[in-house]
Enzyme design. Structure first.
Site, PDB file in Angstrom:
ATOM      1  N   ASP A   9       0.846  -1.193   0.000  1.00 26.37           N
ATOM      2  CA  ASP A   9       0.000   0.000   0.000  1.00 26.37           C
ATOM      3  C   ASP A   9       0.882   1.243   0.000  1.00 26.37           C
ATOM      4  O   ASP A   9       1.747   1.391   0.862  1.00 26.37           O
ATOM      5  CB  ASP A   9      -0.892  -0.029   1.245  1.00 26.37           C
ATOM      6  CG  ASP A   9      -1.923   1.087   1.266  1.00 26.37           C
ATOM      7  OD1 ASP A   9      -2.144   1.703   0.217  1.00 26.37           O
ATOM      8  OD2 ASP A   9      -2.493   1.335   2.344  1.00 26.37           O
ATOM      9  N   ASP A 112      -3.398   2.506  -5.857  1.00 24.27           N
ATOM     10  CA  ASP A 112      -2.230   2.584  -4.982  1.00 24.27           C
ATOM     11  C   ASP A 112      -2.053   1.380  -4.064  1.00 24.27           C
ATOM     12  O   ASP A 112      -1.308   1.461  -3.084  1.00 24.27           O
ATOM     13  CB  ASP A 112      -2.301   3.861  -4.136  1.00 24.27           C
ATOM     14  CG  ASP A 112      -3.516   3.881  -3.217  1.00 24.27           C
ATOM     15  OD1 ASP A 112      -4.451   3.091  -3.435  1.00 24.27           O
ATOM     16  OD2 ASP A 112      -3.535   4.692  -2.268  1.00 24.27           O
ATOM     17  N   GLU A 113      -2.699   0.260  -4.369  1.00 21.68           N
ATOM     18  CA  GLU A 113      -2.518  -0.920  -3.521  1.00 21.68           C
ATOM     19  C   GLU A 113      -2.741  -2.197  -4.319  1.00 21.68           C
ATOM     20  O   GLU A 113      -3.495  -2.218  -5.293  1.00 21.68           O
ATOM     21  CB  GLU A 113      -3.454  -0.889  -2.308  1.00 21.68           C
ATOM     22  CG  GLU A 113      -4.924  -0.867  -2.652  1.00 21.68           C
ATOM     23  CD  GLU A 113      -5.799  -0.885  -1.413  1.00 21.68           C
ATOM     24  OE1 GLU A 113      -5.464  -1.612  -0.459  1.00 21.68           O
ATOM     25  OE2 GLU A 113      -6.835  -0.198  -1.416  1.00 21.68           O
TER      26      GLU A 113
END
Length: 418
Positions: A9, A112-113
């Site tokens: 993350d 974003d993860e």
């Protein structure tokens, strides 16, 4: 064999990516990550919602999704920077490319993860390097090559890996294996359990369940009686650390397409006719463009609005024929909004203003089973009749020319071509 799953993350992704870009452009610039700062929007156009915050900003009690004005009241010196989606896409792609270099079993869950199944790397790296040192290698490579940091959660299933990555930040690796659940997860507030929403957490607190451990030791039957079967079973299983260990390399196809926008000014009955149509036209064009790009059609049109009191309302309409046409989407969206806002008992009856409008399409198909409507059949029929008439007229003219030539020069002059 137990799987080894990473949840990776990016720390404060939008803010970090903006900070990295600014530092590249000006090495002497202030690093936004070291001061109270947020990514938000232009307050004047009312796109004023915090979408990412720095750790110093968090110390002032600033929360993601709160209005910019509210954040500025908490921290008058707060630095607010606009969103930059082109930069986000570039850094997201680079981030995912690094992860994929470690394992093709990658499931990207947002910009974003991502989850990464690194189980087979245990046969590549020495035992003392696996898995914590592999996680550190990933963190180091991203930091050194891309300039931002990530947290890595390590476990044997996705739920626990996700929970672990949310522990202390930034730039950390945390484990949360089933044997560690009681020590590391059970003392946490019930609201920290992944998948437990605010309303569910409030309901659980009202019956005395304040920690994840409380939920884990609560009867599943009683949880179901309070939350319903689906939610009750989920809370009971996840509180005990039970989750899926399957990383899906490909993301599922979208089940719907939608776009929404915050309005510059509140839309009321006074300006509905002038301000709403251009907004809905723009949203409809965007949805249509995405549908056409993916070559899919939608059978249901939906609209949603958010009031000045941040309450959401929606309406939907099933179409007789699925579509990806912008005009069809626009016409039906305007009809639905008219019913929702201006119809009998519409929201405007209570003098409610609208600050956000959304248009969506779902119940998708690939066009294989679409049925032509009556207009299509009528249009096709007319075209076929017109073509047949033109063909007949050409044949009649040709016959007349042949007759004239025979009358003048005799029958032996005209021969049909091979």
């Amino acid at each position: 064999m137990d799987r080894i799953i990473f949840h990776v993350d990016v720390n404060s992704a939008f803010l970090s990516w903006t900070a990295v870009k600014r530092l590249k452009e000006d090495p002497n610039a202030v690093d936004l990550r070291t001061i109270p700062s947020v990514v938000g929007g232009d307050v004047k156009t009312r796109h004023g919602i915090v979408t990412a915050k720095s750790i110093p900003a968090k110390k002032y009690g600033i929360q993601t999704a709160e209005p910019i004005n509210s954040a500025l009241q908490k921290c008058p010196k707060l630095v607010v920077v606009p969103s930059d989606f082109q930069t986000y896409r570039e850094y997201s792609n680079a981030f995912i490319a690094i992860l994929r270099s470690y394992s093709e079993l990658l499931e990207q869950v947002s910009i974003d993860e991502a989850y990464l199944d690194v189980t087979t790397l245990k046969y590549v790296y020495p035992a003392e390097d696996f898995p914590l040192n592999v996680a550190k290698m990933i963190r180091d490579e991203i930091r050194e090559n891309l300039g931002f940091t990530v947290n890595v959660g390590v476990s044997s299933n996705k739920l626990l890996a996700k929970m672990a990555s949310d522990f202390t930040k930034p730039d950390k690796t945390h484990t949360l294996f089933p044997s560690e659940v009681q020590e590391k997860m059970w003392p946490l507030d019930i609201g920290d359990l992944y998948g437990c929403g605010k309303k569910t957490a409030a309901r659980l607190r009202s019956i005395g369940i304040r920690t994840i451990g409380d939920a884990a030791n609560y009867s599943e039957e009683l949880l179901i009686s309070q939350l319903g079967e689906k939610s009750g079973e989920y809370i009971h299983r996840s509180a005990r650390g039970i989750g899926s260990d399957v990383v899906h390399p490909e993301r599922d196809d979208p089940k719907s397409y939608s776009n929404e926008t915050t309005t510059k000014n509140d839309i009321t009955s006074a300006n509905f006719d002038t301000d709403m149509p251009p907004i809905v036209r723009r949203l409809s064009d965007k949805v249509s463009g995405r549908l056409k790009k993916d070559n899919v059609f939608g059978g249901t049109i939906s609209v949603q609005v958010k009031t000045e009191e941040f309450k959401r309302f929606s309406r939907q309409l099933k179409l007789p024929v699925s579509t990806n046409d912008a005009d069809v989407i626009y016409d039906n969206a305007m009809k639905l909004l008219g019913e929702l806002l201006t119809g009998d008992d519409g929201l405007f009856e209570d003098n409610i203003g609208i600050r956000l409008v959304g248009v969506g399409v779902d119940h998708l198909d690939n066009g294989e089973f679409r049925q032509g409507n009556l207009f299509d059949w009528m249009t096709t029929g007319k075209e076929e009749l017109r073509a047949e008439k033109e063909k007949q007229e050409k044949e009649d003219k040709l016959s007349q020319m042949e007759k004239s030539i025979r009358d003048k020069f005799g029958d032996g002059l005209i021969h049909k071509g091979l």
